[in-house]
Write a protein that holds these residues in place. Structure first.
Motif, PDB file in Angstrom:
ATOM      1  N   THR A  34       0.815  -1.216   0.000  1.00  0.00           N
ATOM      2  CA  THR A  34       0.000   0.000   0.000  1.00  0.00           C
ATOM      3  C   THR A  34       0.849   1.267   0.000  1.00  0.00           C
ATOM      4  OG1 THR A  34      -0.190  -0.097   2.393  1.00  0.00           O
ATOM      5  CG2 THR A  34      -1.950  -1.126   1.125  1.00  0.00           C
TER       6      THR A  34
ATOM      7  N   THR B 213       0.338   6.258   4.519  1.00  0.00           N
ATOM      8  CA  THR B 213      -0.154   4.894   4.503  1.00  0.00           C
ATOM      9  C   THR B 213       0.821   4.023   5.283  1.00  0.00           C
ATOM     10  OG1 THR B 213       1.003   4.569   2.442  1.00  0.00           O
ATOM     11  CG2 THR B 213      -1.321   5.117   2.306  1.00  0.00           C
TER      12      THR B 213
ATOM     13  N   ALA C 264       1.240  -2.750   4.784  1.00  0.00           N
ATOM     14  CA  ALA C 264       0.318  -3.834   5.072  1.00  0.00           C
ATOM     15  C   ALA C 264       1.007  -5.138   4.731  1.00  0.00           C
ATOM     16  CB  ALA C 264      -0.945  -3.677   4.241  1.00  0.00           C
TER      17      ALA C 264
ATOM     18  N   ASP D  41      -5.230  -6.697   5.876  1.00  0.00           N
ATOM     19  CA  ASP D  41      -4.811  -5.294   5.889  1.00  0.00           C
ATOM     20  C   ASP D  41      -5.100  -4.644   4.542  1.00  0.00           C
ATOM     21  OD1 ASP D  41      -3.902  -5.592   8.429  1.00  0.00           O
ATOM     22  OD2 ASP D  41      -1.798  -5.876   7.871  1.00  0.00           O
ATOM     23  N   ASN D  42      -4.837  -5.396   3.481  1.00  0.00           N
ATOM     24  CA  ASN D  42      -5.065  -4.853   2.139  1.00  0.00           C
ATOM     25  C   ASN D  42      -6.539  -4.557   1.901  1.00  0.00           C
ATOM     26  OD1 ASN D  42      -2.377  -5.010   1.583  1.00  0.00           O
ATOM     27  ND2 ASN D  42      -2.506  -6.926   0.442  1.00  0.00           N
TER      28      ASN D  42
ATOM     29  N   TRP E 270      -7.353  -1.499   3.818  1.00  0.00           N
ATOM     30  CA  TRP E 270      -6.771  -0.301   3.210  1.00  0.00           C
ATOM     31  C   TRP E 270      -7.617   0.157   2.026  1.00  0.00           C
ATOM     32  CZ3 TRP E 270      -4.686   1.216  -1.517  1.00  0.00           C
ATOM     33  CH2 TRP E 270      -3.952   2.407  -1.493  1.00  0.00           C
TER      34      TRP E 270
ATOM     35  N   ARG F 252     -10.775   1.775   3.204  1.00  0.00           N
ATOM     36  CA  ARG F 252     -10.541   3.143   3.694  1.00  0.00           C
ATOM     37  C   ARG F 252     -10.487   4.137   2.542  1.00  0.00           C
ATOM     38  NH1 ARG F 252      -7.017   1.060   7.307  1.00  0.00           N
ATOM     39  NH2 ARG F 252      -5.147   1.628   6.171  1.00  0.00           N
TER      40      ARG F 252
END
Lengths: 251, 329
Positions: A143, B2, B5, B10-11, B14, B17
């Motif tokens: 990310t 950020t 992750a 988590d991905n 993310w 979000r």
């Protein structure tokens, strides 16, 4: 004799009076780990551009699993299972690796145009993206914005994007270009760990890497195939020493 | 900022979000209700801003997200405006169905035009969009029997919204109507940009060369977004017709096409709310400055535009969000 996945038949291309591909005929059997070597300007990247459709050949045929794809558009070839990576990073600078790979998976699955469906509803694609990124040791950077990744990680993402298309034949154009020597060995160990039935052709200048990872080597000189043989034969061939190794000291 | 992750959960989180409605957005939608009570004399201006903002959001979809530079989008705005006006003159004055029909018509025209648009890039693209815009404006001018020519389309009679809310002189209904249209437009645009399709559009913008290499039919993606954008621009034009009960050639003008690009650059492209902010700044500046000096007000817009391009390359909203991120550590 195992099945031929990719074949070129007398492929020709000229830029004006300069012949960049002279009757190139090569065959990649399923699961191949072939290296494409040759001095600068030999036409290695041009050959990849011809095979993947970025360039149109002046003559000859290109067959993927026996099907003539000589005139198919680039994207159509990718959907048939022929994917490449680029020598110069061709990434999406403002997207994260996660987004880039999810996008490539959605494109592969034909779901990219579903503008009414939230991205988060493509759960399988997100899981698969994680699996691909983890395999390429990019999970911790999933990310982070691509433009902020270290160069070596960007080279790995270059491969991750190609893997997301589920290629049957993968053409790697200098995957370790610009990467320090110790990192490039790591990069090739990742490539070496790809599924065995994936057919791979890679361009690489570092001969120690070529001899370690390639099961067969194609030597290209001035747009034509000088020799195609196993590493030992190539290593001892006097013509190769002369035209390739002689001029490769510059690297 | 950020955080790294390392698990697929988590991905997922993310990505969720990224698409969530932020508190700033909620605050914004509450703030736009203020003019009802605090500045009732400015309600007409407020509706103009909301309409222009909807138009700017439609252009942001193609320009900001897909990277299609256009200098002719007023073509769709004006077509929607005339379609809505002619529909009422034909005897059907119901506004909501009028919006839908105008939007469908302009989307259809957008779809036809898109076959040409996706075949060219850069300067050629600018010239094609510019040319189409000018052609449409001149066509409307020469079809005086249909459009009213330079006098504009007169005698537009719009029925009350929901058969109940009459378009009043003070502009309460008009502002509520324009605001509702803007909200629906932004909600739709949000959904599109946070879909896999929106992601692929960003891919086209970020690196067109890679898209075919991952097997993307990117031209079709561009046609789809261009069609959607044309429909949304047409709806914005139809809202203008419904709230002002007249249509003028000005709705198709090159000036309108160019102004909307200026608004996007001011507010910031590729973030939807940048389009709204840009439209608000532009319209308020025009209103205030042209009171002071009707001839030279564009001077100040030019100055502001240069300052923004030089010091806030991502637009005012981009600059602000960058500042907020830095303050938040």
């Amino acid at each position: 004799m195992s099945e031929i996945m990719l074949a070129t038949q007398s492929v020709r291309k000229s830029f004006g009076s300069l012949e960049v591909a002279r009757d190139v005929s090569i065959e990649l059997p399923r699961g191949a780990r072939h290296a494409l070597i040759g001095p600068n300007g030999a036409g290695k990247t041009t050959l990849i551009n011809l095979i993947t459709g970025q360039l149109a050949p002046d003559g000859g045929r290109i067959l993927l699993e026996g099907v003539d794809i000589t005139h198919a558009p680039v994207a159509a070839r990718v959907r048939r299972g022929l994917t490449r990576t680029f020598q110069i990073n061709t990434l999406f600078p403002d997207l994260t690796p996660l987004e880039s790979v999810v996008m490539a998976i959605c494109e592969r699955e034909g779901k990219a145009a579903q503008f009414w469906r939230p991205l988060t509803s493509h759960g399988d694609a997100i899981d698969e993206a994680h699996e691909i990124l983890a395999r390429l040791r990019l999970a911790d950077e999933a990310t982070r914005t691509t433009r902020h990744l270290p160069y070596g990680k960007q080279r790995l993402l270059e491969i991750a994007l190609a893997l997301a298309t589920k290629p049957k034949v993968l053409l790697l154009d200098e995957p370790a270009a610009g990467v320090p020597k110790d990192e490039s060995a790591m990069l090739f160990s990742v490539i070496d760990a790809l599924p065995e039935d994936m057919t791979i052709l890679f361009i690489e200048h570092d001969m120690s890497i070529v001899f370690t990872f390639a099961s067969r080597i194609i030597v290209l000189v001035a747009g034509g195939v000088l020799l195609e043989a196993d590493p030992d034969t190539v290593r001892s061939d006097p013509r190769v020493r002369e035209v390739y190794l002689g001029s490769a000291h510059g690297h | 900022m950020t955080t790294p992750a390392s698990s697929t959960a988590d991905n997922h989180a993310w990505l969720r979000r990224q698409a969530r409605w932020s508190p700033y957005e909620l605050a914004f939608w509450l703030a736009v209700l203020i003019p009802f009570w605090v500045f009732p004399t400015y309600l007409t201006l407020a509706s103009q801003i909301a309409i222009t903002a909807l138009f700017a959001v439609s252009v942001d979809l193609v320009l900001g997200y897909a990277g299609i530079v256009t200098l002719g989008h007023a073509m769709f705005f004006g077509l929607g405006a005339y379609a809505a006006g002619l529909l009422t003159k034909a005897g059907w004055g119901e506004p909501l169905s009028g919006l839908v029909l105008s939007g469908l018509l302009t989307a259809l025209v957008g779809l036809l035009v898109s076959f040409m648009i996706v075949r060219v890039q850069h300067l050629a693209l600018l010239m094609i969009t510019l040319g189409l815009g000018l052609l449409t404006a001149e066509l409307a001018n020469s079809l005086g029997w249909l459009t009213g020519g330079t006098d504009g389309l007169q005698g537009v009679d719009v029925w009350p919204v929901f058969n109940h809310f009459e378009f009043d002189l003070w502009g309460y209904t008009a502002y509520a109507y324009a605001l509702a249209a803007l909200f629906v437009g932004v909600a739709a645009a949000r959904r599109i940009v946070h879909s896999s399709f929106g992601l692929s559009l960003r891919g086209v913008r970020e690196n067109l060369n890679r898209m075919p290499a991952i097997g993307s039919p990117w031209r079709r993606h561009l046609q789809i977004v261009y069609t959607i954008s044309a429909g949304m621009a047409g709806i914005a034009g139809a809202v203008l017709t419904h709230t002002t009960e007249t249509v003028s050639l000005d709705s198709l003008s090159f000036q309108r096409s160019a102004d909307v690009v200026v608004m996007l650059i001011l507010g910031g492209t590729g973030r939807l709310y940048g389009a709204i902010l840009g439209a608000a700044i532009f319209m308020i500046a025009r209103d205030q400055l042209s009171d002071m000096n009707p001839q030279y007000w564009y001077f100040w817009i030019g100055l502001l535009l240069m300052l923004v391009v030089l010091f806030m390359p991502k637009g005012i909203l981009g600059g602000l969000s960058g500042l907020l991120r830095r303050l938040g550590g």
